[in-house]
Scaffold this motif. Sequence first.
Motif, PDB file in Angstrom:
ATOM      1  N   ARG A 304     -20.465 -10.408   2.959  1.00  7.82           N
ATOM      2  CA  ARG A 304     -20.798  -9.070   2.458  1.00  7.82           C
ATOM      3  C   ARG A 304     -21.016  -9.085   0.944  1.00  7.82           C
ATOM      4  N   ALA A 305     -20.246  -9.929   0.262  1.00 15.74           N
ATOM      5  CA  ALA A 305     -20.342  -9.967  -1.197  1.00 15.74           C
ATOM      6  C   ALA A 305     -21.457 -10.879  -1.702  1.00 15.74           C
ATOM      7  N   LEU A 306     -21.740 -11.980  -0.993  1.00 16.13           N
ATOM      8  CA  LEU A 306     -22.599 -13.017  -1.566  1.00 16.13           C
ATOM      9  C   LEU A 306     -23.910 -13.254  -0.828  1.00 16.13           C
ATOM     10  N   ASN A 307     -24.035 -12.812   0.420  1.00 16.29           N
ATOM     11  CA  ASN A 307     -25.285 -13.071   1.138  1.00 16.29           C
ATOM     12  C   ASN A 307     -26.424 -12.291   0.472  1.00 16.29           C
ATOM     13  N   PRO A 308     -27.460 -12.983  -0.013  1.00 16.10           N
ATOM     14  CA  PRO A 308     -28.522 -12.303  -0.775  1.00 16.10           C
ATOM     15  C   PRO A 308     -29.344 -11.326   0.058  1.00 16.10           C
ATOM     16  N   ASP A 309     -29.312 -11.467   1.391  1.00 20.79           N
ATOM     17  CA  ASP A 309     -30.062 -10.550   2.252  1.00 20.79           C
ATOM     18  C   ASP A 309     -29.259  -9.298   2.603  1.00 20.79           C
ATOM     19  N   HIS A 310     -27.993  -9.276   2.249  1.00 19.88           N
ATOM     20  CA  HIS A 310     -27.105  -8.129   2.495  1.00 19.88           C
ATOM     21  C   HIS A 310     -27.153  -7.637   3.950  1.00 19.88           C
ATOM     22  N   PRO A 311     -27.008  -8.539   4.914  1.00 17.73           N
ATOM     23  CA  PRO A 311     -27.106  -8.104   6.314  1.00 17.73           C
ATOM     24  C   PRO A 311     -25.983  -7.149   6.730  1.00 17.73           C
ATOM     25  N   TYR A 312     -24.805  -7.334   6.174  1.00 21.18           N
ATOM     26  CA  TYR A 312     -23.679  -6.495   6.590  1.00 21.18           C
ATOM     27  C   TYR A 312     -23.757  -5.079   6.026  1.00 21.18           C
ATOM     28  N   GLN A 313     -24.618  -4.874   5.042  1.00 24.58           N
ATOM     29  CA  GLN A 313     -24.813  -3.523   4.521  1.00 24.58           C
ATOM     30  C   GLN A 313     -25.925  -2.786   5.261  1.00 24.58           C
ATOM     31  N   ASP A 314     -26.619  -3.483   6.143  1.00 21.08           N
ATOM     32  CA  ASP A 314     -27.746  -2.880   6.865  1.00 21.08           C
ATOM     33  C   ASP A 314     -27.221  -1.898   7.918  1.00 21.08           C
ATOM     34  N   PRO A 315     -27.760  -0.678   7.981  1.00 22.65           N
ATOM     35  CA  PRO A 315     -27.284   0.316   8.960  1.00 22.65           C
ATOM     36  C   PRO A 315     -27.527  -0.084  10.409  1.00 22.65           C
ATOM     37  N   ARG A 316     -28.373  -1.076  10.627  1.00 26.42           N
ATOM     38  CA  ARG A 316     -28.638  -1.527  11.996  1.00 26.42           C
ATOM     39  C   ARG A 316     -27.558  -2.478  12.514  1.00 26.42           C
ATOM     40  N   VAL A 317     -26.592  -2.801  11.667  1.00 30.38           N
ATOM     41  CA  VAL A 317     -25.577  -3.801  12.017  1.00 30.38           C
ATOM     42  C   VAL A 317     -24.223  -3.127  12.232  1.00 30.38           C
ATOM     43  N   THR A 318     -23.600  -3.468  13.355  1.00 24.94           N
ATOM     44  CA  THR A 318     -22.227  -3.042  13.635  1.00 24.94           C
ATOM     45  C   THR A 318     -21.341  -4.278  13.610  1.00 24.94           C
ATOM     46  N   VAL A 319     -20.318  -4.251  12.769  1.00 30.38           N
ATOM     47  CA  VAL A 319     -19.451  -5.413  12.584  1.00 30.38           C
ATOM     48  C   VAL A 319     -18.170  -5.235  13.389  1.00 30.38           C
ATOM     49  N   HIS A 320     -17.774  -6.297  14.077  1.00 31.18           N
ATOM     50  CA  HIS A 320     -16.524  -6.304  14.844  1.00 31.18           C
ATOM     51  C   HIS A 320     -15.687  -7.488  14.353  1.00 31.18           C
ATOM     52  N   ILE A 321     -14.604  -7.221  13.643  1.00 34.80           N
ATOM     53  CA  ILE A 321     -13.691  -8.282  13.215  1.00 34.80           C
ATOM     54  C   ILE A 321     -12.611  -8.394  14.284  1.00 34.80           C
ATOM     55  N   ASN A 322     -12.824  -9.320  15.186  1.00 33.75           N
ATOM     56  CA  ASN A 322     -11.927  -9.432  16.336  1.00 33.75           C
ATOM     57  C   ASN A 322     -12.135 -10.788  16.991  1.00 33.75           C
ATOM     58  N   ASP A 323     -11.226 -11.125  17.887  1.00 28.75           N
ATOM     59  CA  ASP A 323     -11.317 -12.383  18.615  1.00 28.75           C
ATOM     60  C   ASP A 323     -12.046 -12.140  19.936  1.00 28.75           C
TER      61      ASP A 323
END
Length: 323
Positions: A304-323
Amino acid sequence: MAAETQIQLRARLVLLSFLMLFVELALIRWTGSNIVYLSYFSNFVLLGSFLGIGVGFLRARSKVNLFRWAPLALALLVIFIRAFPARIVRTGAQLIFFGSGPSHGLPTWLSLPIVFVAVAAAMAMIAEGVARTFIQFEALEAYRYDILGSILGIGFFSLLSFLRAPSVVWGIVVGVVFMALSGKATTLLQGVAVLALVVLLLAEPLNANDSWSPYYKVTLIRSPATNVIGIQVNGIPHQTIEPTSQRLASEPVYFLAYHHLKQTPKNVLIVGAGNGADVAIALSMGAQHVDAVEIDPRLYQIGRALNPDHPYQDPRVTVHIND
């Protein structure tokens, strides 16, 4: 007075058992983060710990008490590993065949036996302290306090790992417990050894490129010349961060799956999203929605901090931090 002494002995046994399990887990995690072979074969350190604990309990009635030397043994172990870490060396898209690739550090036939003996020695000294207190109780009563302390040690170390506490925090905990157990009997050598242990471990959090996730040590390898940031976990090359357009030119294999589809996928599920490289690729290939699943919150934070394409800030992306 007798009741107070019994209370003190119980507290001492709980604290000693806490220390023994806490140090065992810390050694397993920390040695694996600095010697790549132990990252894969963590049971190697576990077996050394078991051997040491067994030897320590056999020495419960020995005339010479080695517990007071435990801080020095731990400090010497940390000095050795800090001086001779072993990490895999890889450039570009080279594949890693474990045990055959180039690496920094001493040869395995030398470093692993030294670590095994050092771990066993340190754990034997700590376990001897446990054993000398253990035998002052009836067996079942001693087991109760031993198990209680062990559970507390495991639980507290797990909590620190979950909170991503750096290794210096583990060293401080160990040092404080040692000093509390030694009390007024603490010698200058013990104090110096505890201080050395903390100072040696302090070098890791002072490096801005090193951090800890709940699972391993994460190291960033920055290469401004190539516009690539490498991510290592426990000294092993794990992922890279670079612009999607640059990855298309250097590693087009990551895009092949989309070229075999008859139409652009509407929904994409990515398991092990890491720093977001695959998420960025999916978005660049026209995905309308991406579910990104990642178990390690630290890798997500880095992406989120370093990826130059900023994929995690894109509204089309839902993030799941889980196993």
